[in-house]
Design an enzyme around this catalytic site. Sequence first.
Site, PDB file in Angstrom:
ATOM      1  N   ARG A  51       3.825  13.825  38.164  1.00 38.03           N
ATOM      2  CA  ARG A  51       2.715  14.217  38.494  1.00 38.03           C
ATOM      3  C   ARG A  51       1.626  13.078  38.303  1.00 38.03           C
ATOM      4  O   ARG A  51       0.410  13.001  38.950  1.00 38.03           O
ATOM      5  CB  ARG A  51       2.373  15.517  38.044  1.00 38.03           C
ATOM      6  N   HIS A 178      24.991  18.916  28.812  1.00 40.01           N
ATOM      7  CA  HIS A 178      25.369  17.539  28.352  1.00 40.01           C
ATOM      8  C   HIS A 178      26.424  17.678  27.228  1.00 40.01           C
ATOM      9  O   HIS A 178      26.926  16.567  26.591  1.00 40.01           O
ATOM     10  CB  HIS A 178      23.854  17.044  27.550  1.00 40.01           C
ATOM     11  N   HIS A 240      26.426  25.828  26.377  1.00 41.81           N
ATOM     12  CA  HIS A 240      27.360  24.717  25.382  1.00 41.81           C
ATOM     13  C   HIS A 240      28.555  25.184  25.081  1.00 41.81           C
ATOM     14  O   HIS A 240      29.796  24.945  25.141  1.00 41.81           O
ATOM     15  CB  HIS A 240      26.508  24.134  24.590  1.00 41.81           C
ATOM     16  N   LYS A 331      19.880  27.713  14.473  1.00 44.63           N
ATOM     17  CA  LYS A 331      18.807  26.756  14.202  1.00 44.63           C
ATOM     18  C   LYS A 331      18.476  26.718  12.569  1.00 44.63           C
ATOM     19  O   LYS A 331      18.593  27.811  12.033  1.00 44.63           O
ATOM     20  CB  LYS A 331      17.439  26.942  14.839  1.00 44.63           C
TER      21      LYS A 331
HETATM   22  P1  NDP Z   1       8.287  17.904  30.032  1.00 40.27           P
HETATM   23  O1  NDP Z   1       7.279  19.162  30.018  1.00 40.27           O
HETATM   24  O2  NDP Z   1       8.285  17.066  28.815  1.00 40.27           O
HETATM   25  O3  NDP Z   1       7.909  16.997  31.265  1.00 40.27           O
HETATM   26  C1  NDP Z   1       7.995  17.706  32.485  1.00 40.27           C
HETATM   27  C2  NDP Z   1       7.776  16.580  33.670  1.00 40.27           C
HETATM   28  O4  NDP Z   1       7.669  17.153  34.690  1.00 40.27           O
HETATM   29  C3  NDP Z   1       6.676  15.629  33.417  1.00 40.27           C
HETATM   30  O5  NDP Z   1       7.201  14.250  33.869  1.00 40.27           O
HETATM   31  C4  NDP Z   1       5.631  16.106  34.346  1.00 40.27           C
HETATM   32  O6  NDP Z   1       4.816  15.131  34.843  1.00 40.27           O
HETATM   33  C5  NDP Z   1       6.553  16.635  35.664  1.00 40.27           C
HETATM   34  N1  NDP Z   1       5.694  17.659  36.263  1.00 40.27           N
HETATM   35  C6  NDP Z   1       5.116  18.599  35.940  1.00 40.27           C
HETATM   36  N2  NDP Z   1       4.512  19.237  37.062  1.00 40.27           N
HETATM   37  C7  NDP Z   1       4.940  18.536  38.141  1.00 40.27           C
HETATM   38  C8  NDP Z   1       4.733  18.539  39.558  1.00 40.27           C
HETATM   39  N3  NDP Z   1       4.011  19.638  40.265  1.00 40.27           N
HETATM   40  N4  NDP Z   1       4.979  17.693  40.368  1.00 40.27           N
HETATM   41  C9  NDP Z   1       5.993  16.714  39.777  1.00 40.27           C
HETATM   42  N5  NDP Z   1       6.124  16.391  38.599  1.00 40.27           N
HETATM   43  C10 NDP Z   1       5.587  17.461  37.591  1.00 40.27           C
HETATM   44  O7  NDP Z   1       9.674  18.489  30.080  1.00 40.27           O
HETATM   45  P2  NDP Z   1      11.153  17.875  29.571  1.00 40.27           P
HETATM   46  O8  NDP Z   1      11.273  16.794  29.725  1.00 40.27           O
HETATM   47  O9  NDP Z   1      11.285  18.499  28.155  1.00 40.27           O
HETATM   48  O10 NDP Z   1      12.189  18.811  30.397  1.00 40.27           O
HETATM   49  C11 NDP Z   1      12.801  18.376  31.714  1.00 40.27           C
HETATM   50  C12 NDP Z   1      13.859  19.329  32.123  1.00 40.27           C
HETATM   51  O11 NDP Z   1      14.811  18.981  31.064  1.00 40.27           O
HETATM   52  C13 NDP Z   1      13.633  20.868  31.872  1.00 40.27           C
HETATM   53  O12 NDP Z   1      14.192  21.669  32.883  1.00 40.27           O
HETATM   54  C14 NDP Z   1      14.256  21.319  30.610  1.00 40.27           C
HETATM   55  O13 NDP Z   1      14.535  22.543  30.378  1.00 40.27           O
HETATM   56  C15 NDP Z   1      15.498  20.294  30.605  1.00 40.27           C
HETATM   57  N6  NDP Z   1      15.811  19.873  29.257  1.00 40.27           N
HETATM   58  C16 NDP Z   1      14.989  19.311  28.335  1.00 40.27           C
HETATM   59  C17 NDP Z   1      15.415  18.722  27.044  1.00 40.27           C
HETATM   60  C18 NDP Z   1      14.847  18.021  26.112  1.00 40.27           C
HETATM   61  O14 NDP Z   1      15.291  17.723  25.263  1.00 40.27           O
HETATM   62  N7  NDP Z   1      13.444  17.799  26.518  1.00 40.27           N
HETATM   63  C19 NDP Z   1      16.657  19.436  26.857  1.00 40.27           C
HETATM   64  C20 NDP Z   1      17.628  19.983  27.639  1.00 40.27           C
HETATM   65  C21 NDP Z   1      16.963  20.390  28.961  1.00 40.27           C
HETATM   66  P3  NDP Z   1       3.468  14.729  34.304  1.00 40.27           P
HETATM   67  O15 NDP Z   1       4.046  14.198  32.956  1.00 40.27           O
HETATM   68  O16 NDP Z   1       2.986  13.568  35.117  1.00 40.27           O
HETATM   69  O17 NDP Z   1       2.687  15.808  34.288  1.00 40.27           O
HETATM   70  C1  BG6 Z   2      19.860  21.821  24.025  1.00 39.61           C
HETATM   71  C2  BG6 Z   2      19.212  22.995  23.722  1.00 39.61           C
HETATM   72  O1  BG6 Z   2      20.419  22.245  25.512  1.00 39.61           O
HETATM   73  O2  BG6 Z   2      20.828  21.629  23.046  1.00 39.61           O
HETATM   74  C3  BG6 Z   2      18.617  22.775  22.228  1.00 39.61           C
HETATM   75  O3  BG6 Z   2      18.356  23.540  24.479  1.00 39.61           O
HETATM   76  C4  BG6 Z   2      19.553  22.097  21.090  1.00 39.61           C
HETATM   77  O4  BG6 Z   2      17.944  23.913  21.751  1.00 39.61           O
HETATM   78  C5  BG6 Z   2      20.075  21.144  21.792  1.00 39.61           C
HETATM   79  O5  BG6 Z   2      19.045  21.776  20.171  1.00 39.61           O
HETATM   80  C6  BG6 Z   2      21.313  20.541  21.048  1.00 39.61           C
HETATM   81  O6  BG6 Z   2      21.884  19.369  21.370  1.00 39.61           O
HETATM   82  P1  BG6 Z   2      22.739  18.352  20.469  1.00 39.61           P
HETATM   83  O7  BG6 Z   2      23.007  17.631  21.281  1.00 39.61           O
HETATM   84  O8  BG6 Z   2      21.638  17.974  19.389  1.00 39.61           O
HETATM   85  O9  BG6 Z   2      23.800  19.153  19.763  1.00 39.61           O
END
Ligand code: NDP
Ligand code: BG6
Length: 484
Positions: A51, A178, A240, A331
């Site tokens: 975004r 993953h 997982h 956790k």
């Molecule tokens: P974040 O909140 O850090 O990032 C969200 C992203 O979505 C940002 O790049 C944001 O853009 C973008 N975004 C938000 N609104 C819009 C929109 N309307 N149009 C286009 N892009 C948009 O989330 P995460 O990176 O943490 O997570 C992403 C996915 O991965 C989720 O489904 C989460 O459940 C999954 N996930 C994440 C993990 C993690 O370790 N972070 C682990 C396992 C799964 P902008 O910043 O420009 O607003």
């Molecule tokens: C993610 C969960 O899918 O896996 C987290 O949302 C968790 O809560 C993580 O911490 C654990 O992954 P890893 O690779 O560190 O064991």
Amino acid sequence: MVSRVIPVETFDLVIFGGTGDLARRKILPGMFRRFLSGQMPQGSRIIGAARSEMDSAAFRAMTADAIAAFGGKESHDKKGLKDFLQCIDYIAIDAKGDAGWAELGAMVRQDVVQSFYFSVAPAFFGDLAERLHRNKIANADSRIVVEKPFGRDLESARALNATLAAHFDERQIYRIDHYLGKETVQNLMAVRFGNMLFEPIWNNHYVDHIQITVAETVSVEGRGAYYDKSGAMRDMVQNHLMQLLCLIAMEPPSQFGADEVRDEKLKVIRALQPVEPQHIVRGQYDADALGPSYREDAENPRSLTESFVAMKCHIANWRWAGVPFYLRTGKRMKARASEISVVFKDLGHTIFEGDEARHRNILSIRLQPNEGIDLQVTIKEPGPGGMRLVDVPLDMTFADALGPDAGDVPDAYERLIMDVIRGNQTLFMRGDEVEAAWAWTDPLIQGWEEREDVPKHYEAGSTGPEDALMLMHRDGRKWREIKA
Ligand code: NDP
Ligand code: BG6
């Protein structure tokens, strides 16, 4: 050593959510490492799409920062980084609106492998699929990578499957777990199906029970809002731990192909019995000197969400009838240690007079840290003084057995992304698998919600609530030690 590396074709990888946490911590640094190891063919591109309004130069700077922070030792390769950044572009896009889609359509090529990584909140998955289709960006060979959580129950998972299926074939959909990309998880299949030794004894005649532990030291800090609506069951067990259970319990597939493996995993999930409430222990961590309590982290003083769960399950089939599978994850535990242990039965009879000890063979597959496999065997204690027996591990730590570089395995995400580009779905969940996993999980969650079950407290830095120990003790068994 023979290595079979499947070549990668030139690709466009679009990362929706390219500015997000997952992209910065895992996807971009992972792709950088693949680039350095020569797996990004010339002409391949990575396109960040999110975004935020920024140009490609600003996104490249953000990528460089992410690699510096999360790229590991490779992040020092300045020349490599400069070359990698040349392959990166950015498009500001609105997943729910029209902005950016025409530009994305003009940028993504139709004559290379197209992969679209949905690294955004699940609420956007359907919008992205629909807009990729409506704007004629995706084609019949494009792949979409869908992050977790894949629904929060059977109904929502079905709805999401249906939305994706309206625009993409199942063979185009890559649902990420993953854990399936972790080196040792794949090794589990190599050990089971690449050795004569284990398969004949991999059943209820020889196995007493199986334990799966995924212990984390991290809290839910920073993710409390998501986690409190999810809990350990939805966050870890439904995906997982369930995948680990499937790989350990499944029948040998006829070949190492995507559908052959997933068919066998699906049969395991469908054979899982409902779990009795007395065989589930839920917990919440307390505050300690290192951090606040779960309820403080989750900013919900009345939260009934579990940050720990342990359970005993059974698989109703010929191979596993009567063999308990004990699962636990939590956790803020004592150590970060994930392990699957196959505990074999006691000897039927001992010929060694005076040896009262209970000798058991245990095969342990260590997922992290210190990935490896060890087999506990009984031998004679060296030296004079008669036949005294002692249990010792036959330890194969990968880094020791295969050289220092063996410990330097690709991160799960980078391995999985390359599988997407190669078109290999073996390590991704199929739609029916995810639905079956929810169908098993839903009644357990509903059960404790209806009972208004209050999670047991456990000390941060411990092995979880006392009741989890009792779950095993009652059966005359004990959990393997959680050690780093
Ligand atoms: P974040 O909140 O850090 O990032 C969200 C992203 O979505 C940002 O790049 C944001 O853009 C973008 N975004 C938000 N609104 C819009 C929109 N309307 N149009 C286009 N892009 C948009 O989330 P995460 O990176 O943490 O997570 C992403 C996915 O991965 C989720 O489904 C989460 O459940 C999954 N996930 C994440 C993990 C993690 O370790 N972070 C682990 C396992 C799964 P902008 O910043 O420009 O607003
Ligand atoms: C993610 C969960 O899918 O896996 C987290 O949302 C968790 O809560 C993580 O911490 C654990 O992954 P890893 O690779 O560190 O064991």
